[in-house]
Structure formats: structure tokens, C-alpha cells
Design an enzyme around this catalytic site. Sequence first.
Site, mmCIF file in Angstrom:
data_model
loop_
_atom_site.group_PDB
_atom_site.id
_atom_site.type_symbol
_atom_site.label_atom_id
_atom_site.label_comp_id
_atom_site.label_asym_id
_atom_site.label_seq_id
_atom_site.Cartn_x
_atom_site.Cartn_y
_atom_site.Cartn_z
ATOM 1 N N SER A 2 -64.417 15.093 -23.510
ATOM 2 C CA SER A 2 -64.331 15.712 -22.191
ATOM 3 C C SER A 2 -65.141 17.005 -22.214
ATOM 4 C CB SER A 2 -62.874 16.032 -21.853
ATOM 5 O OG SER A 2 -62.099 14.857 -21.797
ATOM 6 N N CYS A 12 -54.361 15.781 -19.231
ATOM 7 C CA CYS A 12 -55.368 15.451 -20.234
ATOM 8 C C CYS A 12 -54.763 15.609 -21.621
ATOM 9 C CB CYS A 12 -56.596 16.348 -20.089
ATOM 10 S SG CYS A 12 -57.926 15.917 -21.248
ATOM 11 N N ASP A 54 -56.809 11.938 -17.839
ATOM 12 C CA ASP A 54 -57.923 11.758 -18.780
ATOM 13 C C ASP A 54 -57.272 11.788 -20.158
ATOM 14 O OD1 ASP A 54 -60.219 11.697 -20.237
ATOM 15 O OD2 ASP A 54 -61.003 13.621 -19.550
ATOM 16 N N TRP A 77 -56.078 9.783 -24.066
ATOM 17 C CA TRP A 77 -56.504 8.926 -25.182
ATOM 18 C C TRP A 77 -55.310 8.678 -26.091
ATOM 19 C CZ3 TRP A 77 -58.343 13.880 -24.267
ATOM 20 C CH2 TRP A 77 -57.859 14.881 -25.106
#
Length: 690
Positions: A458, A642, A687, A689
Amino acid sequence: MELFSFVFTSFDIATSIVLLIITLIGVYWFWLKPRVSSLSKSNDVKDTLRNFKIENGVGKATGTTHEGSFVDRMLHSKKQMVVFYGSQTGTAEDFAQRIAKQAKRYGISAAVCDPEECDMEELQRLTTIDKHLALFCLATYGEGDPTDNAQEFYEWLREDGRDLNNLHYAVFGLGNKTYEHYNAVGKYVDKRLTELGGVRVCELGLGDDDGNIEDDFMAWATIFWQNVCEKYELVIDAEGSSMKQYKLVDGPFSSETVFTGEIGRLKSYEKQKPPFDIRNPYLAPVIASRELFQKDCARSCLHLELDISNTRIKYEAGDHVAVFPSNDEILVNRIGELLNVNLDEVISLVNVDEDAQKKNPFPCPCSYRTALTYYLDLTSMPNTQILKEIAQYATDENEKALLTLMGSYSEEGKIKYKEWILDSYRSIVAILEDLSSLKPPLDHLCELLPRLHPRYYSISSSPKVHPTSVHITAIIVHFETPTKRIAKGVATNCFKEFHMKHQALSYTVHNEENHCHIPDRFPIYIRKSTFRLPFKFQIPIIMIGPGTGLAPFRGFIQERNHFKTQGKPVGETILYYGCRNRTEDYLYEEELNYFVNEKVLELHVAFSRDQEEKIYVTHLLKSHGQRIWKLIKEDSASLYVCGDAKNMARDVHSILIDIAQAHGNMTSEQAGTFVKELTQKGRYSQDVWS
């Protein structure tokens, strides 16, 4: 006077008409016409890139009359099965290649195709091939999005008027259960193909990357082949024998034709040409690097700034930068030592199937050293298929039996694979070290190892403040495995090595601020994201990002501050940030405090280990429930998350539902629907992971 008035009035009207005509011509010439031209240019760019790939042997076949049609190529080479892949990190492509290789054991000849490189209108023509079969290995990423190379196919499939009557197909999806839109692309394509008249040969397969996607794929592939054998009356030969997909072509090769690490176009790193993308990355100089953690911290986190001036590269706050890494020189040399190979020998691996879309496993010709450094993944844990293939090269019977067992996919083999490979973090180098009789030919190993793919970060800057540079905030991956080896992140190890050399030169040569003394560069491109600030500056935003989840929010905050300094009405900008200790890993502390003092940012920080009981950002969210509800419900605030998808993002989602219940007087079902609607309206973005 009246006469003059009339004359001037007439003149004004005539002038206005003339100016209007000129304006309309101008609009056509400079806007409408260039739009057609730009489309042509866009196609020209694609054709150029495709031609580069063809010329350099990394794309479609050369010297054949069947380049434009995958069905024509299949007919020409008597293939019955085509495997399409939608891949972002390479796993789906790897599965597609493995299914195609397995097909040979059942007497089926299969083609592997990138849908981006094919005219998918031809799917209907596939039904003219006797015993045809189309398989789709499709990954889902982001907010249920298709991968970049499957985007056009996905949109094509959604259009009205499609007819795929009697198309025999199967779909295997790749996703992650920690994400809300788990395997959305695979599920949609499977459903849509049936709606268009397709005949499903095998039930939809769902691979979960949060669990063991290798197990999921192997279990589904077993059922898939059973169904195929039953439908087409084929003989099951599950064990089969190893069949190489590529043949080794020896030199000599002209130095002008040899790749030295370029991703797509030969010599592209010597003469850089836009546009820059996944096939044509830009070699970005590093203009600054610094350690973000304090000296006493055992871990490391680096801030890097990559120069993109004079490149035409544009980005927006919230986008991702893809970095193509290179493997550690020590690992590369170790393979050469273990297999007793001259790594500087130049070779080329060429597909034995002349009609194959993919002519080489990586850019060829190149040296073994180049392939192992830039093109092949040496640090991931090999899948069971690789172990099965290389078992034949072990001369010690016990070592051969171990590899064969782990590649067998029996229950015992699965347990052993998990214990010996996954739990022990054994890479191909560790396997070669621990099994001394295992000496596979390096050309076959190069065929089997997965490609080294870019790593995505990012972007932690705003183009409004830093238009000529892209900032990265990255935790350095470095840990000891159960076998007492040191495992390093591929890209972050490159960052760390650069930083250490940069620091050494800064102190030994001279200490100019923000000046890079070494020519290190990283191949990069920008991947667009839907993680965007609201269009209206006055809309409040709530950002939740512990650890390096702070990265895109640094760009968001910079952008909001930029607009505030221009006198624009900027809404409340609220950040919930978390780290372990204030004195060790507090990222960008001075910057954040500066924005707080400038009345741009409202900051809430959770230090999880600064007290006896751990405190996380989720605890802060719970305690601020009423305020958050007011911002969301009354002030139309947008929320952004995020970071870790498995725990943090999932917990935030649950807390939002709890807040809606507690402060919005909603039932659990109503609160869940409310939060889902926030996502659909673009007011709740993630966003994340795993």
C-alpha cells in the site's frame, strides 16, 4: 448611435455563431477524435507489448498461423482441453499448468491459456471439438474482484446475449475465507456458465488460502479427474510418470538475445519506455530510506522513497506499488554448489508443444543464475507435485520414499508433508541440503519451480504532496525456522540490503541528506485500487490501521492536510492506530503529532504491550461506540480498515455490527444488513491481507 448599436449587435451575433462553430469543431477535433485515436493507441500499446513477448519467446507461438485463435491452435495440435487461469500471484497459473500436465496421464492433450491473450468470443467454437473441456482456475482478490488478467473475460461474461450452450466446463476458485467476498469470482463464473447453457463436468472447487489451498486443490483435482474419466470413458492412471513440459536448448546464443533479469521486453532495463505495467516495470531509483523502529527494537521496519519523476507514472492515495524482487545471492549460489552446476551457463527452455501459448517458463535464453535470481521462487515451500516430480532423482531409497510419500496425497503423505515441509518452512534449498542424494537436473528444477512474482505494498504517500515519488512502509521479514535456518522475505530482504549499503556509504563517503549514493533500483509498477478517499473533502473519515496498516492512511492524512492548507472544507479525519510499544515501534510518531497539532487529525493510539493487559485498536473502537455511530449514521462518515484480515479486520467488522445494535437499536440481522450496505455504498472499505 442606433445604427452603430445595430451593426455591433449584428456583428456580435455573427461572431458568436462563428465562434460556436469553431468551438464545436475544436471539441470534435481535440476531444471526440482523440478518443478514437486514444483507443487505437491503447490497442497499439497492447499489440506492441504482445509483439515484444512474441519476439522474445515469452508469449504466444511464433512462426505459426494459429496465433490469433486458441481454438485454431487446439485444432491444429489436436487438443481437447483448454485451461484458463486468472492469476495475481501465480498460484492459479501454477494450478492450471499442473492440471494440464496431469491431463497427459489420461490421454488428454491440454492447452493452458491466459484469457487476456485470447479472444474469449471463441468459447462457443470450442463445442465443435469432440470431447472438449474448458477448465477455469480463477483467483479472487480485493473486494471480490477478478485478477487483472481475467478482468476483460469477467466483464465479457456479464454482458447480455452470450450463448455458451453445451460448453463442457469446470471451475476451481482460489480465495481466502477471511475475506468477505470469499471466492466471489469462481462462484460467479461457475453460476454464469450454467446460465449461458454450459454443462458442468465437476462441481465448483473452492480453494482457501487461509487454510491449505494445496490440499483443497489436490482433493478437488482427484474428484475432477474421476468425473472426467467417467464422462469420457478414460482409464485412471493417477500415478503416471514424469513428463517434462519444456526441453533444454543449448547455445551458443548471441549476447544481444540473452535476458539478464528483464520481466518482459528484452533490454527493457537498458532503455526504459512507458507505459509501465506488470510486463514493463519501471526501474525506480531509491532516493531515501530510513529505519522507522527505534534502536532497541528487535524488529525492523523501513521507509523507502522511490523516484518516479519524468516517467508519466501517476498514482492516487490508496493505490498499491508492485515491486519485483530478486533472490538472495547466497541462496542462488547454494543451489549451484549443491547441484554442481555452472550458474553462468546460458540456456533456453522451450515448450515441447509447438502450439502452446506459453513458449517458455520464463524469459529465455538466460543464464541459470539469472533464472534463479530474478525469475524463480526459491523461498516458498514446494508443493506436493514438485516433490513427486523430483523424487525420481534421489538415489537413496529412503529419501526417494520420503519424497514419493509426500507427493502421493495419501493421508499419511499429507501429514508428512505438513510436518516436514510446511511446519518446518523447508524451501527447495533446505530440501536439497537435507536430502544429500537428491540431485535433480537444474533445467528440470527450473521448469518445476514457481515463478517469482511481484510483492504489493500500500503506497504510504499522497501524490498531492509527493507527485514525483512513491513511499513504501515495510516490515522486514526475518525469522528462524524450526530447522535453525534463517528465513527472509524476498522483497523486504532486498530493501534491507539496500538500506544497509546506503547507510554504510552515507557515513563513509559523505553525509548529504536525502541523497542516494548507490545505483540500486527496484522494478515497479502501480496497481490501481478502489481504496479511495471520499470525493467530497468535508465527509468525515474513520481510519483503522494497526502496524503497517497505517501505510495508506499516511497518504490519506497528507492529502486531507493538503486540501486544508488550500482553504477547502475538510471533514473530521480520525485515525485508530496500534503498535506494541510507544518507545519501540510507533510508526511516524512525529508526523502524526504534527497533523494533530495542525488540527487536521484526531488520533487514538493503542499500545498493546505497554501495560499488563493488552489493549488493541478494537478495544478503543468499542469504547468509542456512541461517537462512531453518530459519525456513521448522522454525519455519513466513511470507514477504512487496513491490515490483518484474519483477526483484526474480522473483529472490526463484528464491532461495527455490535455498535449498530447497541446505539442504533437494531437486531443482529438488521445490524449485519446495515454494515453490508455501507460496503455496497463504498462507505466501508478494506485493504487487508492474511
